[in-house]
Design an enzyme around this catalytic site. Structure first.
Site, PDB file in Angstrom:
ATOM      1  N   HIS A 117       9.029 -25.161   2.129  1.00  0.00           N
ATOM      2  CA  HIS A 117       8.108 -24.264   2.244  1.00  0.00           C
ATOM      3  C   HIS A 117       7.373 -23.868   0.909  1.00  0.00           C
ATOM      4  O   HIS A 117       8.151 -23.718   0.033  1.00  0.00           O
ATOM      5  CB  HIS A 117       8.161 -23.187   3.182  1.00  0.00           C
ATOM      6  CG  HIS A 117       7.103 -22.126   3.228  1.00  0.00           C
ATOM      7  ND1 HIS A 117       6.560 -21.255   2.351  1.00  0.00           N
ATOM      8  CD2 HIS A 117       6.518 -21.820   4.432  1.00  0.00           C
ATOM      9  CE1 HIS A 117       5.784 -20.389   3.090  1.00  0.00           C
ATOM     10  NE2 HIS A 117       5.590 -20.899   4.483  1.00  0.00           N
ATOM     11  N   ASP A 194      17.123 -20.630   2.319  1.00  0.00           N
ATOM     12  CA  ASP A 194      15.737 -20.020   2.649  1.00  0.00           C
ATOM     13  C   ASP A 194      16.171 -20.091   4.304  1.00  0.00           C
ATOM     14  O   ASP A 194      16.144 -20.988   4.880  1.00  0.00           O
ATOM     15  CB  ASP A 194      14.918 -20.957   2.477  1.00  0.00           C
ATOM     16  CG  ASP A 194      13.303 -20.298   3.046  1.00  0.00           C
ATOM     17  OD1 ASP A 194      13.635 -19.515   3.921  1.00  0.00           O
ATOM     18  OD2 ASP A 194      12.253 -20.694   2.616  1.00  0.00           O
ATOM     19  N   GLN A 197      13.533 -19.583   8.635  1.00  0.00           N
ATOM     20  CA  GLN A 197      13.394 -20.514  10.058  1.00  0.00           C
ATOM     21  C   GLN A 197      14.844 -20.642  10.781  1.00  0.00           C
ATOM     22  O   GLN A 197      14.760 -21.054  11.938  1.00  0.00           O
ATOM     23  CB  GLN A 197      12.905 -21.597  10.195  1.00  0.00           C
ATOM     24  CG  GLN A 197      11.344 -21.723   9.580  1.00  0.00           C
ATOM     25  CD  GLN A 197      10.277 -20.952  10.536  1.00  0.00           C
ATOM     26  OE1 GLN A 197      10.796 -20.610  11.612  1.00  0.00           O
ATOM     27  NE2 GLN A 197       9.348 -20.825  10.001  1.00  0.00           N
ATOM     28  N   LYS A 220       9.538 -12.642  11.609  1.00  0.00           N
ATOM     29  CA  LYS A 220       9.961 -13.854  12.236  1.00  0.00           C
ATOM     30  C   LYS A 220      11.181 -13.594  13.146  1.00  0.00           C
ATOM     31  O   LYS A 220      11.589 -14.271  13.920  1.00  0.00           O
ATOM     32  CB  LYS A 220      10.209 -14.940  11.113  1.00  0.00           C
ATOM     33  CG  LYS A 220       9.165 -15.296  10.375  1.00  0.00           C
ATOM     34  CD  LYS A 220       9.316 -16.625   9.702  1.00  0.00           C
ATOM     35  CE  LYS A 220       8.463 -16.941   8.515  1.00  0.00           C
ATOM     36  NZ  LYS A 220       7.039 -17.552   8.825  1.00  0.00           N
ATOM     37  N   CYS A 357       2.188 -24.655   5.193  1.00  0.00           N
ATOM     38  CA  CYS A 357       2.505 -24.432   3.809  1.00  0.00           C
ATOM     39  C   CYS A 357       3.542 -25.259   3.120  1.00  0.00           C
ATOM     40  O   CYS A 357       4.759 -24.768   2.604  1.00  0.00           O
ATOM     41  CB  CYS A 357       3.032 -22.958   3.686  1.00  0.00           C
ATOM     42  SG  CYS A 357       1.712 -21.960   4.183  1.00  0.00           S
TER      43      CYS A 357
HETATM   44  N1  PLP Z   1      10.284 -20.327   4.051  1.00  0.00           N
HETATM   45  C1  PLP Z   1      10.046 -20.711   5.167  1.00  0.00           C
HETATM   46  C2  PLP Z   1      11.002 -21.918   5.658  1.00  0.00           C
HETATM   47  C3  PLP Z   1       8.945 -20.327   6.133  1.00  0.00           C
HETATM   48  O1  PLP Z   1       8.949 -20.983   7.336  1.00  0.00           O
HETATM   49  C4  PLP Z   1       8.200 -19.366   5.763  1.00  0.00           C
HETATM   50  C5  PLP Z   1       7.247 -18.619   6.508  1.00  0.00           C
HETATM   51  O2  PLP Z   1       6.548 -19.478   7.406  1.00  0.00           O
HETATM   52  C6  PLP Z   1       8.567 -18.617   4.536  1.00  0.00           C
HETATM   53  C7  PLP Z   1       9.420 -19.172   3.604  1.00  0.00           C
HETATM   54  C8  PLP Z   1       7.549 -17.553   4.001  1.00  0.00           C
HETATM   55  O3  PLP Z   1       7.781 -16.279   4.698  1.00  0.00           O
HETATM   56  P1  PLP Z   1       7.103 -15.095   4.584  1.00  0.00           P
HETATM   57  O4  PLP Z   1       5.692 -15.378   4.732  1.00  0.00           O
HETATM   58  O5  PLP Z   1       7.581 -14.295   5.642  1.00  0.00           O
HETATM   59  O6  PLP Z   1       7.385 -14.549   3.477  1.00  0.00           O
END
Ligand code: PLP
Length: 399
Positions: A117, A194, A197, A220, A357
């Protein structure tokens, strides 16, 4: 799983009952979480840590209780290893800045993967620009899995940190993070996972994984927006400088200079989101009342059921048959994903379309984007059936 616990699922969209399949973007909240927010503001709202008065002490104990609940949830050794942030992005930016200040110098290397992401790319790019360091990425194989042999070749004495997604937000595939952590640790390199997900879909145990950092978002995870977590092993967090200055994070402030607070407060400048942390604790309690075994089995069954139906109606499912955590990406022939998403929305079905993203991955896949279906614990086969029915109608109109 009890849909009735989630009031928003009773909503109608364009006159149709809502089918919410955009959980990877954000999940819906059970009544218990909504009640916690109302309770906090109506019964004990007060700024924490500073007050001698009763309400402040109640609010402080709720916030610190939530920290312990998060520590227990991911099996951290201590609540001091839990830093509350605004979310995954905020956690990654905090880590990139702080780790960068302490450990990154000109010519050093940081490794991410080819399916990250943007939140796990851009903060490292910014750091590399600031410090004249180099960002490398683990390439993908033709089947969109990580090329671990190539990763081994990337690791060298200049590598200072590896930061990878546990689960791809585009493909839903579970990454071999255990192996990545083991290979990195063999060379003394710390690893950030990270978990945006993964944490909402499976038991993530930081002791078992042995990751050095783990980041995730409350929203999430059936919790509120504006709260997230940066977990770090104490030995790392102690070595890192604060990334923001202000109240709460200090020990003493003098004109000559400032000394910083102990862990985890040195990373929590300003008034923390104590309502968010309390509501997040309620979300965690909700998950635990159902249990990971039941949630994982339910979501696995739904994912397999949905993947099969998508293939049956002739869609291209990416990383089909791989072990996934509640996320499926697909395309319907050469129809633009946006058109598919729009027609689904008109039938009350919420999915996500586009690059999610993760532009480098989408570029690699050679498509303009995908349609992404993502499940939460409240989704059921009826949701999948309604989605497939709506998709067939879209197919008739677009193909
Ligand atoms: N990392 C991953 C794998 C994600 O799917 C997301 C959001 O979709 C993020 C980071 C960013 O999360 P946030 O927008 O809650 O900061």
């Amino acid at each position: 799983m009890n849909k009735a616990d989630f009031p928003i699922l009773n909503e109608t969209v364009h006159g149709r009952p809502l089918v919410y399949l955009d959980n990877a973007a954000t999940s819906q909240k059970p009544q218990q979480v909504l009640d916690a927010i109302v309770e906090a503001y109506s019964r004990w709202n007060s700024n924490i840590h500073r007050g001698v008065h009763h309400l402040s002490q109640v609010a402080t104990s709720k916030h610190e209780g939530a920290r312990q609940a998060v520590a227990d949830f991911i099996n951290a050794r201590s609540a001091d290893e839990i830093v509350f942030t605004k979310g995954t992005t905020d956690s990654l930016n905090a880590l990139a800045f702080s780790f960068g200040e302490a450990f990154i110098h000109e010519g050093d290397e940081i490794i991410v993967s080819g399916l990250e992401h943007h939140s796990n790319i851009v903060p490292w790019q910014m750091l590399c620009e600031r410090k004249k360091a180099v960002l490398r990425h683990i390439p993908l194989q033709d089947d969109l899995s990580l090329n671990i042999e190539a990763f081994k070749g990337l690791l060298n004495e200049k590598t200072k940190l590896v930061s990878v997604a546990h689960v791809s937000n585009v493909l839903g595939t579970i990454q071999p993070v255990e192996e990545i952590i083991r290979l990195s640790h063999e060379r003394g390199i710390p690893v950030c996972i990270d978990g945006a997900q993964s944490v909402p879909h499976m038991k993530v145990d930081v002791e078992v994984l042995d990751c050095d950092f783990l980041v995730f978002s409350g929203h999430k995870l059936y919790g509120p927006t504006g709260i997230g977590v940066l977990y770090g092993k104490r030995e790392w967090l102690e070595k890192l400088p604060p990334h923001e200055g202000g109240g709460e994070m200090i020990n003493h402030v003098r004109w000559e200079g400032t000394t910083y607070n102990e862990l985890p407060y040195k990373f929590e400048a300003g008034t923390p989101n104590f309502v968010g942390s309390y509501a997040l604790q309620k979300a965690i309690e909700y998950i635990e009342s159902i249990g990971w075994e039941a949630i994982e089995a339910h979501e696995r069954e739904l994912t397999e059921y949905c993947e099969k139906q998508l293939k049956d109606v002739g869609c291209t499912v990416y990383s089909a048959g791989c072990k996934k955590a509640g996320v499926i990406s697909f395309n319907m022939g050469t129809v633009h994903p946006f058109d598919v998403g729009t027609l689904l929305d008109q039938q009350g079905v919420a999915v996500r379309t586009g690059h999610h993203c993760a532009e480098p991955l989408i570029d690699e896949m050679g498509v303009p984007g995908t349609v992404r279906v993502s499940f939460g614990l409240y989704n059921d086969k009826e949701d999948v059936d309604r989605f497939i029915e709506a998709l067939k109608k879209a197919q008739m109109m677009l193909m």
